[in-house]
Structure formats: structure tokens, C-alpha cells
Enzyme design. Sequence first.
Site, short mmCIF file in Angstrom:
data_model
loop_
_atom_site.label_atom_id
_atom_site.label_comp_id
_atom_site.label_asym_id
_atom_site.label_seq_id
_atom_site.Cartn_x
_atom_site.Cartn_y
_atom_site.Cartn_z
N GLU A 1 -6.63 3.34 -5.88
CA GLU A 1 -7.78 3.41 -5.32
C GLU A 1 -8.68 4.63 -5.52
O GLU A 1 -8.21 5.76 -5.38
CB GLU A 1 -7.94 3.16 -3.72
CG GLU A 1 -8.74 3.10 -2.90
CD GLU A 1 -9.23 3.77 -1.61
OE1 GLU A 1 -10.09 3.34 -0.86
OE2 GLU A 1 -8.31 4.60 -1.18
N ASP B 1 0.82 -1.06 -0.04
CA ASP B 1 -0.22 0.04 -0.06
C ASP B 1 0.93 1.23 -0.01
O ASP B 1 1.83 1.31 0.76
CB ASP B 1 -0.95 -0.21 1.31
CG ASP B 1 -2.15 0.25 1.09
OD1 ASP B 1 -2.35 1.51 0.76
OD2 ASP B 1 -3.26 -0.39 1.53
N HIS C 1 -11.17 -3.44 3.00
CA HIS C 1 -10.95 -3.25 4.52
C HIS C 1 -12.01 -2.00 4.86
O HIS C 1 -12.21 -1.83 6.03
CB HIS C 1 -9.66 -2.84 5.04
CG HIS C 1 -9.24 -1.68 4.29
ND1 HIS C 1 -8.84 -1.82 3.04
CD2 HIS C 1 -8.69 -0.65 4.78
CE1 HIS C 1 -8.22 -0.85 2.71
NE2 HIS C 1 -8.20 0.10 3.92
N ASP C 2 -12.75 -1.36 3.89
CA ASP C 2 -13.53 -0.13 4.04
C ASP C 2 -14.76 -0.39 4.09
O ASP C 2 -15.83 0.59 4.26
CB ASP C 2 -13.16 0.98 3.04
CG ASP C 2 -11.52 1.42 3.27
OD1 ASP C 2 -11.18 1.65 4.33
OD2 ASP C 2 -11.12 1.81 2.16
N ASP D 1 -3.29 4.42 -2.43
CA ASP D 1 -4.41 4.93 -1.60
C ASP D 1 -5.12 6.31 -2.30
O ASP D 1 -4.23 7.21 -2.53
CB ASP D 1 -3.85 5.20 -0.22
CG ASP D 1 -5.01 5.58 0.81
OD1 ASP D 1 -5.68 4.59 1.05
OD2 ASP D 1 -5.05 6.50 1.45
C1 GLC Z 1 -8.36 4.83 1.82
C2 GLC Z 1 -8.06 3.62 2.92
C3 GLC Z 1 -8.97 3.83 4.11
C4 GLC Z 1 -8.20 5.11 4.64
C5 GLC Z 1 -8.42 6.28 3.91
C6 GLC Z 1 -7.42 7.33 4.24
O1 GLC Z 1 -9.59 4.80 1.60
O2 GLC Z 1 -8.57 2.34 2.03
O3 GLC Z 1 -8.79 2.66 4.86
O4 GLC Z 1 -8.95 5.27 5.81
O5 GLC Z 1 -7.81 6.05 2.48
O6 GLC Z 1 -6.12 7.10 4.13
#
Ligand code: GLC
Length: 535
Positions: A268, A103, A329-330, A205
Amino acid sequence: MEESQKTHYWWQKGVIYQVYPRSYQDSNGDGIGDLPGLLQRLDYLKWLGVTAVWLSPIYPSPMADFGYDISDYQGIHPLFGSLADFDTLLAEVHQRNMKLILDLVPNHTSDQHPWFLESQSSRNNPKRDWYIWHDALPDGSVPNNWLSVFGGSGWEWDEPTQQYYYHGFLKEQPDLNWRNPAVQKAMLDVMRFWLDKGVDGFRVDVMWHMIKDDQLRDNPPNPDYKPHMATYEQLLPVYSTDQPEVHDLVLQMREVLDGYSERMMIGEIYLPIHQLVAYYGINGKGAHLPFNFQLLLLPWEARQIGAAVAQYEALLPADGWPNWVLGNHDQPRITSRVGREQARVAALLLLTLRGTPTIYYGDEIGMRDVPIPFEEVQDPQGLNMPDKNLSRDPARTPMQWDASPNAGFTTGKPWLRLAGNFARENVQLQKEDPYSMLSLYKRLIALRQQEPSLMTGEYLPVYSDTQLIAYIRQAAGHARFLVVLNLSHRPGYFKSQDPSLTGVVEIATFPELEGHEVGEAINLGGDEGIIVRLD
Ligand code: GLC
């Protein structure tokens, strides 16, 4: 050239598996998963058949957002192990002929990162402009109306230096100023550090957040906002995200990757398809896989999903490689969104669509969201908006390995409670049960990896209605497959117009269907899905 005759890269042919390291395997009894723990489970991943592992952040972090607030981009958090543990893990992943994806969190750092500490120390500090600082408006209020994804304003007042700084997420996660070339260089150097070690790629991210409107214009209100939604949704983030300049940053990152052999980048990106596909870049020089989250976000309804697949296939750029995701995970887990029976149908969908699938750890055993009592909630998103049921903890609970205490995850007290039913739902039991979710996943992965039509072949839509979706996967010179999925709980009926669509069911959500010959008319019970090897 026909797709099936092209050479494909590992990230096109393979199956990605996301590990949330805190919850995978603890090796030292502190209740938190770690790298030596993951190392013990690599043989499981190899057995399952996945070909690449993506690790959520493992870097030093105050853990305000569980590792997405990084205080050192070039180290390993002691909770997870050491750099030496990382090197061992990477070598062992490669030894098993698998790939490792890290990541990368370029949009923001921790407020404890030395860059931010310097930046905050005075208005004249050379790193002041590494973050997004702005004066208050004449009445003392925030510079604009931008909101934090985690609730409240995106601006935090810094009393000593009398300015606000911007944070799209927590105030402990100040956003970097990507308009500053020094920031760009620093983050590209971070990429080089891990690439030099041999890491195979990055999941970047919040890629669409990386650069903001240079005039910091107010975001417009969202006409579709409803009170149950996160407060962030009150506005449309048209000036704080997805700016045209982001594509130049993605290109710079891509150029770094292209300096190495066969490295890749996932983005992402939560955006509608027509905006998402721009992240493939001009001439394909963008993200290799801009994450396609449609299966996470759409209602589980055959017509909508069929239409979304068609739209995605139609809008992909010429060399843009598709990808599909069922969980991360979100988001709530697939089993909790669609139910146990439909989660099996979803597995067939994920592993037979065209494009790289990403599996979220635990989904392969049908793990469900675990109810976490309010006093035990850890996730800042849940804590900041307690009335909206937005905590991400339920989908982050420890992996259920076996029936021993704490499911074999830890000998200590797990950082998040386990599912109450882990003694019945775990890897060890499901390995022995040919009808389990785990056995289904393993067989689906194996079939996909053996059959060129499924791995890299064309996608041909055949049919969709309010219950069913049907499509063909085919590659010249190889066995063709017809996939028919019933996304409802009621029986459904499919009659093809094409008399050549006959064959034998190879894999089905209900194993009783396997081996049956199917012809033009197919009757499916509720929750049934079949993969037919065509004659
Ligand atoms: C992304 C991650 C998430 C995190 C956010 C801020 O969406 O997947 O888990 O809280 O970024 O970094």
C-alpha cells in the site's frame, strides 16, 4: 521475449477482490461480519470469477482503527472467529482454486500490544527501542513537527517515563522502530507464521511509512495546502515517509516470501508514479504489486487518465507487473465519485487495462457511499476531523446481498447502517438481471480470464482526448481487442487512422451496442464504453 509468451504467475493472471471482513457477512448475529460468514460467501466469489481474496485485518485488536491497530499478529479476533475458522477458510479458498491474501500491518502496533506495553513500562526495558521514543525539546515541546495522518501532532507524551513516542496514525497505533534488527526479525517471523499455514500473500499496510529519517528532521510546509484538506497535508512528509532505507526492509520481506513457492506481496503506497515504481525493488526484488492508486486519485477526465496510463506504462521497470485499483476501504466508492453510469465505464477500464485489477467488495453491484449521521460515525479519521468530511464509514457499509432485513448481512443490528436502497440494489436481484452492474462485472472478468490478450497481452495506446480513451490489447496468436471508453456524459467521436481496426462489439456499458460491427469511425453516446473483438 514477448510478454505473451512468458509464463505468468497467479497474481499476474488473476483478479483480486478486497473483503472488508466487518461488513461482508455476519454468521452469529452480532452485527459484525466474520470468517464463518465469509466462508458462506465463497461460492459467490467463485461464481463472480475473482481468483484471489484480500482480507483487511482479522487479528486481535482493540479496534481503535478497526483492526489496523493489532495487539496480536498471530491470532484471530474473536469477533471474526478462531484460528480454526481461519484454517477452514484458507482450506476452502484453496479448494476452490483461489488464493488468500492477508493484510500485514508492520508499521505500527496497537498501544495494547505486549511489545508496546513492555516498551512503555520503563526507559530501561529491553523493548524500549522497539518504538520511536524521544525526549521533549528543552521547552517541553514535541521533538519535531511531524503530523499524524489522523490529525494533530504525531507525538504523544508519556507521563510516567517522561518521553514522547511517535505515531503516524492514532496515538493508539505507536510506530515500530524498524531500524532495530529485533523488530525486523519479529515481523519477518510473523510473515513466516502465516506463510507456513499456506497463506498466498500479504497486502502490506502503509509500506512507504515503515522507516523514518534517523535525524528526525522537520518536514517542510506544503505550498499547495488548502483549508479543506486534512491537517496532515499541511506538511510534505519528506522525512517521515519514503526514506531510502525502506527498500532494504522491503527486500528482507521479499526474501522471506521467496523462501516459499509462489507467494506475493502488495504494497500500500500513496506516492507519485516515479517514486512508486522504486518499490518494485532493485532487480525486481521488492513488492510484486506496489498498489497503483491513480484511478482513485485522478480527476475522472479522459486526457488525464490516458496520460497517467501512458506515464505508468513508461516508468514500470522491465519486469514490473502493473496493477490497477478503483476503490478500497479508505476512499469514496467509485459510484459516488463518478456516478452510476460512469462506474460502468470504470469497470471496463479496470478490467481491460494491462495489469492485475483489484475490486473492492460491493463495487461489483455499484454500491454507493452511504450517508452516516454524525452520531453514528465510527471512523476515527472522521471523528478527529469532523469539519472535513473525511469519514471512511460511507464506503465501509454492509454488503447488500438480498432484500431481506439488513440485506442478508446480519440477523442482528449492523455495526454500520446499510444503504437505504438495498432492497433494490443487491446481489440476488442483480444476478438475475443481465443488464446489472453485477452481470457486467461477471462478464468482464470472464472475458479477461478467457482471452490471453486481455489477461496478459500488451497495451497499445490508440487515442485520447478530453472525452475518450482508446487502446488495444493484444497477444501474439490470439484475438486482439480494441477498447474505446467515453469518460464523459456527452457523445464522443473516434476516427482511427488505422483501417484494420474493424470488428464486433463484445461487451459494452450499454448492451444494445453488443454485436454491432464497428469500423474506422466510432460514435459513442455519453457514458458508453465498448470492447471490440478485432477482425
Ligand atoms: C492504511 C489502511 C487504513 C489505516 C491506516 C493505518 O492506510 O488502509 O485503513 O487506517 O493504514 O493503519
